[in-house]
Scaffold this active site. Structure first.
Site, short mmCIF file in Angstrom:
data_model
loop_
_atom_site.label_atom_id
_atom_site.label_comp_id
_atom_site.label_asym_id
_atom_site.label_seq_id
_atom_site.Cartn_x
_atom_site.Cartn_y
_atom_site.Cartn_z
N GLN A 155 11.82 -44.79 -21.10
CA GLN A 155 11.66 -44.85 -22.56
C GLN A 155 12.98 -45.30 -23.21
OE1 GLN A 155 11.27 -41.47 -25.27
NE2 GLN A 155 9.35 -42.33 -26.06
N TYR B 174 13.15 -42.36 -35.30
CA TYR B 174 14.37 -43.00 -34.78
C TYR B 174 14.47 -44.45 -35.28
CZ TYR B 174 14.79 -38.70 -32.20
OH TYR B 174 14.92 -37.36 -31.90
N ARG C 293 5.48 -46.41 -28.35
CA ARG C 293 5.04 -45.12 -28.87
C ARG C 293 5.13 -45.10 -30.40
NH1 ARG C 293 6.74 -38.80 -27.67
NH2 ARG C 293 4.72 -38.39 -26.74
N GLY D 31 3.56 -32.79 -22.65
CA GLY D 31 5.00 -32.61 -22.71
C GLY D 31 5.40 -31.24 -22.19
N ARG D 32 5.30 -30.23 -23.07
CA ARG D 32 5.74 -28.89 -22.68
C ARG D 32 5.04 -28.36 -21.43
NH1 ARG D 32 4.41 -26.13 -27.86
NH2 ARG D 32 2.75 -27.67 -27.61
C1 LIG Z 1 12.11 -30.59 -25.14
C2 LIG Z 1 11.41 -31.78 -25.76
C3 LIG Z 1 11.99 -33.03 -25.67
C4 LIG Z 1 11.33 -34.16 -26.18
N1 LIG Z 1 11.89 -35.39 -26.01
C5 LIG Z 1 11.21 -36.51 -26.39
C6 LIG Z 1 11.70 -37.81 -26.08
O1 LIG Z 1 12.73 -37.97 -25.43
N2 LIG Z 1 10.98 -38.88 -26.51
C7 LIG Z 1 9.82 -38.75 -27.22
O2 LIG Z 1 9.20 -39.74 -27.60
N3 LIG Z 1 9.31 -37.50 -27.49
C8 LIG Z 1 9.97 -36.41 -27.09
N4 LIG Z 1 9.43 -35.16 -27.30
C9 LIG Z 1 8.07 -35.06 -27.79
C10 LIG Z 1 7.10 -34.95 -26.59
O3 LIG Z 1 7.03 -36.16 -25.87
C11 LIG Z 1 5.68 -34.58 -27.05
O4 LIG Z 1 5.29 -35.54 -28.01
C12 LIG Z 1 5.62 -33.18 -27.64
O5 LIG Z 1 6.22 -32.23 -26.79
C13 LIG Z 1 4.18 -32.76 -27.92
O6 LIG Z 1 3.43 -32.77 -26.70
P1 LIG Z 1 3.06 -31.38 -25.95
O7 LIG Z 1 2.30 -30.55 -26.95
O8 LIG Z 1 2.23 -31.77 -24.79
O9 LIG Z 1 4.36 -30.71 -25.59
C14 LIG Z 1 10.08 -34.02 -26.84
C15 LIG Z 1 9.52 -32.73 -26.95
C16 LIG Z 1 10.15 -31.64 -26.41
C17 LIG Z 1 9.50 -30.29 -26.48
#
Ligand SMILES: Cc1cc2nc3c(=O)[nH]c(=O)nc-3n(C[C@H](O)[C@H](O)[C@H](O)COP(=O)(O)O)c2cc1C
Length: 365
Positions: free
Chosen positions: A100, A180, A227, A322-323
């Protein structure tokens, strides 16, 4: 039980054995002066290789792109060598991984730029709090990029894409969401420019399409995704207005001619509002589905049942988690066996070394 999540799918040139995508997750573990990926990072990603596809943590395309401590880059030889260890480890474990590509723009602090101002489309303070080496700090009013600097930044994305290929990635995802730099160009809140990069939809999308051209000059469009979170509201200093949806419709429709591999639609990561996000993002997918020829990856607050429901409803082709992937390296196996998930520890999301990074328990074999 039949499972669509566990079915294979094609995203452009990539064939995924299942539709469970690992969402990009910044973890701030590149704790060395080179901002190079580490051995721990290679182990962390390899443990998650059963994902249909891994989208790497956001990776800065230049020193000026930085907005957080200890985020990895992809402009130097040391960084490419570090990423090569990661991609080799993921491939050896049978996985696929894309990089990414990221520029934080105004979501940054002077401490990451030797005391100089961060850059942005226009000099507008996002009025946000960012992580610094000493805790949370308020953002400042950034400096507007000159036309020459915009061209140089586009070239930085091109170099990053070239380096991603050299580092062995299977493709790249352009990070054009979450407020961003690219998103800052899209929004009239952060983009007040009066030149060819500001004003009309076409002008505000120009930077993104220049980046897309630079990236697809380095690798086939069938290995490139991007994205968006069109309805991100009151987050990272941006907000939705009546023009937001038409702006993103313009962006999505224009990308159709590129033959890109996927459109990743997410709704913003708001720690307290995530449970409402799955409904919202499915509405967003439903809206954009007829406008795009690209496969859609959806994300935001999904669990296995919600992911299956979104696929069954036909609003998307794959679901990013993600999480759940932070706490469950073997998430796909847990879905397959309907096993309970480990809970994640937010205290180690962005710090803690190998703790909360390499030590979440795997299922007993
Ligand atoms: C610790 C953390 C770091 C993240 N880093 C990024 C990232 O580097 N790039 C991005 O597009 N989204 C980032 N996100 C957003 C996640 O990709 C995702 O959209 C978000 O966690 C919601 O999905 P989930 O409910 O499955 O966790 C981050 C989220 C978390 C919790």
């Amino acid at each position: 039980m039949t499972s669509r999540l566990l079915d294979p799918v094609r995203l452009g040139a990539l064939t995924l054995p299942n539709r469970v995508v690992m969402a990009p997750l910044t973890r701030c573990r590149a704790d060395n002066p080179e901002a190079a990926p580490t051995e721990s990072m290679a182990r962390y990603y390899a443990m998650r290789a059963s994902a249909g596809l891994i989208v790497s943590e956001a990776t800065i395309v230049s020193a000026q792109a930085r907005g957080y401590p200890f985020t990895p880059g992809i402009w130097s030889d040391a960084q490419v060598a570090g990423w090569r260890r990661v991609t080799d480890a993921v491939h050896a474990a049978g996985g696929r991984i894309v990089c990414q590509l990221w520029h934080c723009g105004r979501l940054s602090l002077p401490e990451f730029h030797d005391g100089e101002l961060p850059v942005a489309p226009s000099a507008v303070n996002p009025q946000w709090q960012m992580f610094s080496s000493t805790g949370l700090q308020s953002t400042v009013t950034p400096r507007a990029l000159t036309l020459e600097e915009i061209a140089a930044t586009v070239a930085d994305f091109g170099r990053a894409a070239r380096n991603a290929v050299q580092a062995g990635f299977d493709g790249v995802e352009i990070h054009s969401s979450n407020g961003y730099l690219i998103h800052q160009f899209f929004s009239p809140i952060s983009n007040r420019r009066e030149d060819k990069y500001g004003g009309s939809h076409e002008n505000r999308a120009r930077f993104f399409f220049e980046v897309l051209d630079a990236v697809t000059a380095e690798l086939p469009a069938s290995r490139v995704g991007f994205r968006l979170n069109p309805m991100m509201n009151r987050f990272h200093g941006l907000a939705v207005d009546a023009d937001t949806l038409p702006m993103f419709e313009h962006v999505v429709k224009r990308t159709n001619s590129y033959g890109l591999a996927w459109l990743h639609l997410t709704e913003p990561y708001l720690p307290n509002q995530l449970e409402g996000a799955t409904g919202a993002v499915q509405e967003v997918c439903r809206h954009f589905r007829p406008l795009t020829t690209m496969p859609i990856v959806t994300n935001g607050g999904f669990d296995q049942a919600r992911g299956e429901a979104a696929l069954a409803a036909g609003v998307c082709d794959a679901v990013a988690f993600g999480r759940p992937f932070i706490a469950n390296p073997d998430l796909v196996e847990r879905f397959r066996t309907q096993t309970a998930l480990n809970e994640c520890d937010p205290g180690t999301f962005y710090q803690g070394g190998d703790k909360g990074y390499l030590d979440y328990p795997l299922l007993a074999r």
